[in-house]
Design an enzyme around this catalytic site. Structure first.
Site, short mmCIF file in Angstrom:
data_model
loop_
_atom_site.label_atom_id
_atom_site.label_comp_id
_atom_site.label_asym_id
_atom_site.label_seq_id
_atom_site.Cartn_x
_atom_site.Cartn_y
_atom_site.Cartn_z
N ILE A 5 0.66 -8.08 11.79
CA ILE A 5 1.64 -9.16 11.60
C ILE A 5 2.61 -8.90 10.44
O ILE A 5 3.71 -9.45 10.41
CB ILE A 5 0.90 -10.52 11.42
CG1 ILE A 5 1.77 -11.68 11.83
CG2 ILE A 5 0.36 -10.68 10.02
CD1 ILE A 5 1.02 -13.00 11.95
N HIS A 27 -11.33 -2.76 10.54
CA HIS A 27 -10.11 -2.48 11.29
C HIS A 27 -9.55 -1.13 10.90
O HIS A 27 -9.60 -0.75 9.74
CB HIS A 27 -9.07 -3.59 11.09
CG HIS A 27 -8.84 -3.98 9.66
ND1 HIS A 27 -9.72 -4.77 8.95
CD2 HIS A 27 -7.84 -3.66 8.80
CE1 HIS A 27 -9.27 -4.92 7.72
NE2 HIS A 27 -8.13 -4.26 7.60
N ASN A 40 -9.77 0.60 5.44
CA ASN A 40 -10.12 0.20 4.07
C ASN A 40 -11.46 -0.54 4.03
O ASN A 40 -11.73 -1.37 4.91
CB ASN A 40 -9.04 -0.73 3.51
CG ASN A 40 -7.68 -0.06 3.44
OD1 ASN A 40 -7.58 1.14 3.21
ND2 ASN A 40 -6.61 -0.82 3.64
N HIS A 95 -8.53 -2.03 -1.14
CA HIS A 95 -7.43 -2.71 -0.43
C HIS A 95 -7.83 -3.35 0.89
O HIS A 95 -7.01 -3.55 1.78
CB HIS A 95 -6.24 -1.76 -0.21
CG HIS A 95 -4.93 -2.48 -0.12
ND1 HIS A 95 -4.56 -3.23 0.99
CD2 HIS A 95 -3.92 -2.60 -0.99
CE1 HIS A 95 -3.38 -3.76 0.78
NE2 HIS A 95 -2.97 -3.40 -0.43
N GLN A 96 -9.12 -3.72 1.05
CA GLN A 96 -9.49 -4.46 2.27
C GLN A 96 -9.28 -5.95 2.03
O GLN A 96 -9.85 -6.51 1.09
CB GLN A 96 -10.96 -4.20 2.64
CG GLN A 96 -11.37 -4.92 3.93
CD GLN A 96 -12.80 -4.63 4.34
OE1 GLN A 96 -13.61 -4.17 3.53
NE2 GLN A 96 -13.13 -4.91 5.58
N GLU A 97 -8.46 -6.57 2.87
CA GLU A 97 -8.21 -8.02 2.75
C GLU A 97 -8.96 -8.81 3.82
O GLU A 97 -9.32 -9.96 3.59
CB GLU A 97 -6.71 -8.30 2.88
CG GLU A 97 -5.93 -7.82 1.68
CD GLU A 97 -4.43 -7.96 1.87
OE1 GLU A 97 -3.99 -8.53 2.88
OE2 GLU A 97 -3.70 -7.46 0.99
N HIS A 153 -6.12 0.96 10.77
CA HIS A 153 -4.66 0.87 10.85
C HIS A 153 -4.11 2.14 11.51
O HIS A 153 -4.53 3.25 11.16
CB HIS A 153 -4.05 0.82 9.44
CG HIS A 153 -4.39 -0.39 8.63
ND1 HIS A 153 -3.54 -1.46 8.50
CD2 HIS A 153 -5.48 -0.69 7.88
CE1 HIS A 153 -4.09 -2.36 7.68
NE2 HIS A 153 -5.26 -1.92 7.30
P1 5GP Z 1 -6.47 -4.60 5.03
O1 5GP Z 1 -5.71 -4.66 3.74
O2 5GP Z 1 -7.63 -5.57 5.08
O3 5GP Z 1 -6.89 -3.19 5.39
O4 5GP Z 1 -5.42 -5.00 6.16
C1 5GP Z 1 -5.40 -6.25 6.81
C2 5GP Z 1 -4.21 -6.24 7.72
O5 5GP Z 1 -4.32 -7.31 8.61
C3 5GP Z 1 -2.87 -6.39 6.99
O6 5GP Z 1 -2.02 -5.28 7.28
C4 5GP Z 1 -2.30 -7.70 7.53
O7 5GP Z 1 -0.91 -7.67 7.74
C5 5GP Z 1 -3.06 -7.86 8.85
N1 5GP Z 1 -3.27 -9.24 9.25
C6 5GP Z 1 -3.84 -10.22 8.50
N2 5GP Z 1 -3.91 -11.37 9.20
C7 5GP Z 1 -3.39 -11.10 10.44
C8 5GP Z 1 -3.20 -11.90 11.61
O8 5GP Z 1 -3.52 -13.10 11.66
N3 5GP Z 1 -2.65 -11.28 12.68
C9 5GP Z 1 -2.29 -9.96 12.66
N4 5GP Z 1 -1.75 -9.45 13.77
N5 5GP Z 1 -2.46 -9.19 11.57
C10 5GP Z 1 -2.99 -9.75 10.47
#
Ligand code: 5GP
Ligand code: ZN
Length: 137
Positions: A35, A99, A86, A92-94, A101
């Protein structure tokens, strides 16, 4: 685990409770557009199995993922790209649902920015580390 799954946004995306731009779905895996993309075609591939970190996911769910990454890369037309996964806030895992990327790198300004802080070491230190890790693999 059940309560974490109930509140997990990626489990909700798999169930269709939160909308997404779905690119691929198999019995074990779901892929959709990120997103907040770092570049055109930035996508996420997730196991349908809920787990926060790579080590929480059974092998049979993980083995479905890389072939899908390959397909998505081809579909975006990217020739330079990163596959990123991540684990933990410090890394950097949110979102606490594993998942992968797929991030096209079309130019220096778009896509993943990487800092690569290489450390100095020596053969003795590397050998000691090798023996420690190898004994646990
Ligand atoms: P992280 O930092 O955890 O590796 O990446 C999480 C990713 O999930 C981020 O790139 C963020 O833009 C994406 N993301 C978070 N919430 C949503 C959502 O509700 N829908 C989609 N399509 N992506 C999301
Ligand atoms: Zn989940």
């Amino acid at each position: 685990m059940a309560s974490k799954m109930a509140s997990c946004i990626f489990c909700k995306i798999v169930k269709g409770e939160i909308p997404s731009f779905k690119l691929v779905e198999t019995d074990k895996t779901f892929a959709f557009l990120d997103i907040n993309p770092l570049s055109r075609g930035h996508a996420l591939i997730i196991p349908k199995f809920h787990g926060a970190k790579l080590t929480d996911i059974p092998d049979e769910h993980l083995s479905d993922i890389l072939p899908i990454a390959k397909k998505l890369v081809a579909a975006t037309g990217a020739t330079e790209y990163n596959i990123l996964q991540n684990n933990g806030r410090g890394a950097h895992q949110e979102v606490d649902h594993v998942h992968f990327h797929v991030i096209p790198k079309p130019n220096p300004a778009e896509g993943l920015g990487i800092s690569w802080p290489q450390q100095k070491t020596n053969m003795d230190k590397l050998k000691a580390l090798f023996e420690e890790i190898k004994s646990k693999v």
